[in-house]
Scaffold this motif. Structure first.
Motif, PDB file in Angstrom:
ATOM      1  N   ALA A  99     -24.350  -8.372  19.043  1.00 35.93           N
ATOM      2  CA  ALA A  99     -22.924  -8.102  18.880  1.00 35.93           C
ATOM      3  C   ALA A  99     -22.410  -8.659  17.551  1.00 35.93           C
ATOM      4  O   ALA A  99     -21.559  -8.042  16.900  1.00 35.93           O
ATOM      5  CB  ALA A  99     -22.136  -8.700  20.045  1.00 35.93           C
ATOM      6  N   ALA A 100     -22.914  -9.815  17.154  1.00 31.29           N
ATOM      7  CA  ALA A 100     -22.500 -10.397  15.875  1.00 31.29           C
ATOM      8  C   ALA A 100     -22.865  -9.471  14.724  1.00 31.29           C
ATOM      9  O   ALA A 100     -22.055  -9.229  13.815  1.00 31.29           O
ATOM     10  CB  ALA A 100     -23.152 -11.766  15.698  1.00 31.29           C
ATOM     11  N   ALA A 101     -24.083  -8.931  14.759  1.00 32.27           N
ATOM     12  CA  ALA A 101     -24.511  -8.006  13.704  1.00 32.27           C
ATOM     13  C   ALA A 101     -23.673  -6.733  13.728  1.00 32.27           C
ATOM     14  O   ALA A 101     -23.290  -6.207  12.672  1.00 32.27           O
ATOM     15  CB  ALA A 101     -25.990  -7.678  13.872  1.00 32.27           C
ATOM     16  N   ALA A 102     -23.374  -6.226  14.937  1.00 34.17           N
ATOM     17  CA  ALA A 102     -22.580  -4.998  15.055  1.00 34.17           C
ATOM     18  C   ALA A 102     -21.171  -5.206  14.521  1.00 34.17           C
ATOM     19  O   ALA A 102     -20.623  -4.335  13.837  1.00 34.17           O
ATOM     20  CB  ALA A 102     -22.542  -4.544  16.519  1.00 34.17           C
ATOM     21  N   GLU A 170     -11.053  -1.393  20.750  1.00 29.66           N
ATOM     22  CA  GLU A 170     -10.147  -2.513  21.026  1.00 29.66           C
ATOM     23  C   GLU A 170     -10.884  -3.846  20.953  1.00 29.66           C
ATOM     24  O   GLU A 170     -10.337  -4.841  20.463  1.00 29.66           O
ATOM     25  CB  GLU A 170      -9.500  -2.332  22.398  1.00 29.66           C
ATOM     26  CG  GLU A 170      -8.352  -3.290  22.655  1.00 29.66           C
ATOM     27  CD  GLU A 170      -7.682  -3.068  23.993  1.00 29.66           C
ATOM     28  OE1 GLU A 170      -6.608  -3.648  24.204  1.00 29.66           O
ATOM     29  OE2 GLU A 170      -8.236  -2.329  24.838  1.00 29.66           O
ATOM     30  N   ALA A 171     -12.118  -3.876  21.431  1.00 28.73           N
ATOM     31  CA  ALA A 171     -12.904  -5.105  21.376  1.00 28.73           C
ATOM     32  C   ALA A 171     -13.256  -5.459  19.935  1.00 28.73           C
ATOM     33  O   ALA A 171     -13.183  -6.629  19.536  1.00 28.73           O
ATOM     34  CB  ALA A 171     -14.174  -4.950  22.208  1.00 28.73           C
ATOM     35  N   THR A 178     -14.237 -12.806  19.722  1.00 32.03           N
ATOM     36  CA  THR A 178     -13.992 -12.107  20.986  1.00 32.03           C
ATOM     37  C   THR A 178     -15.084 -11.088  21.264  1.00 32.03           C
ATOM     38  O   THR A 178     -15.581 -10.984  22.390  1.00 32.03           O
ATOM     39  CB  THR A 178     -12.622 -11.409  20.950  1.00 32.03           C
ATOM     40  OG1 THR A 178     -11.604 -12.393  20.780  1.00 32.03           O
ATOM     41  CG2 THR A 178     -12.362 -10.642  22.239  1.00 32.03           C
ATOM     42  N   TYR A 179     -15.475 -10.334  20.237  1.00 33.87           N
ATOM     43  CA  TYR A 179     -16.495  -9.308  20.432  1.00 33.87           C
ATOM     44  C   TYR A 179     -17.836  -9.928  20.844  1.00 33.87           C
ATOM     45  O   TYR A 179     -18.519  -9.428  21.749  1.00 33.87           O
ATOM     46  CB  TYR A 179     -16.665  -8.491  19.150  1.00 33.87           C
ATOM     47  CG  TYR A 179     -17.497  -7.247  19.351  1.00 33.87           C
ATOM     48  CD1 TYR A 179     -16.956  -6.126  19.970  1.00 33.87           C
ATOM     49  CD2 TYR A 179     -18.822  -7.194  18.931  1.00 33.87           C
ATOM     50  CE1 TYR A 179     -17.712  -4.989  20.170  1.00 33.87           C
ATOM     51  CE2 TYR A 179     -19.585  -6.058  19.119  1.00 33.87           C
ATOM     52  CZ  TYR A 179     -19.021  -4.956  19.748  1.00 33.87           C
ATOM     53  OH  TYR A 179     -19.776  -3.833  19.958  1.00 33.87           O
TER      54      TYR A 179
END
Length: 238
Positions: A99-102, A170-171, A178-179
């Motif tokens: 998720a951090a990379a995205a 939204e995320a 948060t993401y």
């Protein structure tokens, strides 16, 4: 997350128009359940809660050699088994890293665009006056926002290892922390959780606040499940 007409306590709510349907349901089963009975019992549990399924799903990571206690083990993945044989910590950590990379990629893709409204904002407007603002127009207005167009254009290019789903708009816009936290929270319970001895947990809508409410409740319930109890993942029809 799936759009549901009930909260985790069963209170009726007005449906919000969905942006995707449930894909993964996780079922808790008691300790001592024979491995060859996990799939049938998990399916029966979901059916009793009014949920359909198309079969088991390889959802959980594991590094155990005691594969005889697992359901459909293959290449480090399993559809279920005792919690103490599943690598839930590893699942959550990897989800957060991905998720951090995205998010960092998303920030580059949408640079220079203004914040966009999530789909539910247009869908709610359509639901309140479908004659003056039909759903087809709501969908077109949502998709034509510059930030959403930037994400769609990126996704349309072949060969990308990291997709940027507009349903996560939204995320993404809620910020890096948060993401990443949402990805950690969603890694294990997926889109719906059937705890023991009863009940069914899923999100009320695709609103980020509702998704977070579901994930908070689901993870709290998972911490209460004994380590020798079983988790089984099932696929739900799209």
């Amino acid at each position: 997350m799936r759009v549901s007409g009930t909260t985790s306590t069963g209170t009726s709510r007005r449906l919000h128009l969905p942006t995707r349907t449930m894909a993964t349901a996780v079922v808790c089963l008691p300790a001592g359940t024979p491995p060859d009975a996990l799939a049938a019992l998990a399916t029966a549990t979901l059916t009793a809660r009014g949920q359909a399924t198309t079969g088991v799903l390889p959802h959980f990571d594991t590094h155990t050699r005691r594969t005889g206690k697992l359901l459909d083990y293959w290449n480090g993945l399993t559809s279920g088994g005792p919690i103490n044989l599943l690598d839930l910590h590893g699942m959550r950590t990897r989800a957060a890293v991905d998720a951090a990379a995205a998010w960092l990629l998303w920030q580059q893709v949408v640079a220079g665009t203004r914040p966009a409204q999530p789909f539910w904002a247009f869908a709610d407007r359509s639901a309140s006056d479908p004659h003056r603002y039909p759903l087809a127009r709501a969908q077109a207005d949502y998709l034509s926002q510059p930030r959403v167009l930037a994400m769609r254009a990126y996704n349309a290019m072949p060969g990308h290892a990291i997709p940027l789903p507009p349903s996560a708009l939204e995320a993404f816009q809620a910020g890096y922390g948060t993401y990443v936290n949402l990805a950690w929270l969603a890694a294990v319970p997926g889109d719906g959780l059937a705890p023991q001895p009863g009940g069914w947990l899923t999100t009320r809508s695709q609103r980020l606040a509702d998704v977070l409410d579901y994930l908070t409740t689901a993870n709290a319930r998972l911490t209460q499940v004994p380590r020798d109890a079983h988790l089984v993942a099932l696929a739900s029809p799209a």
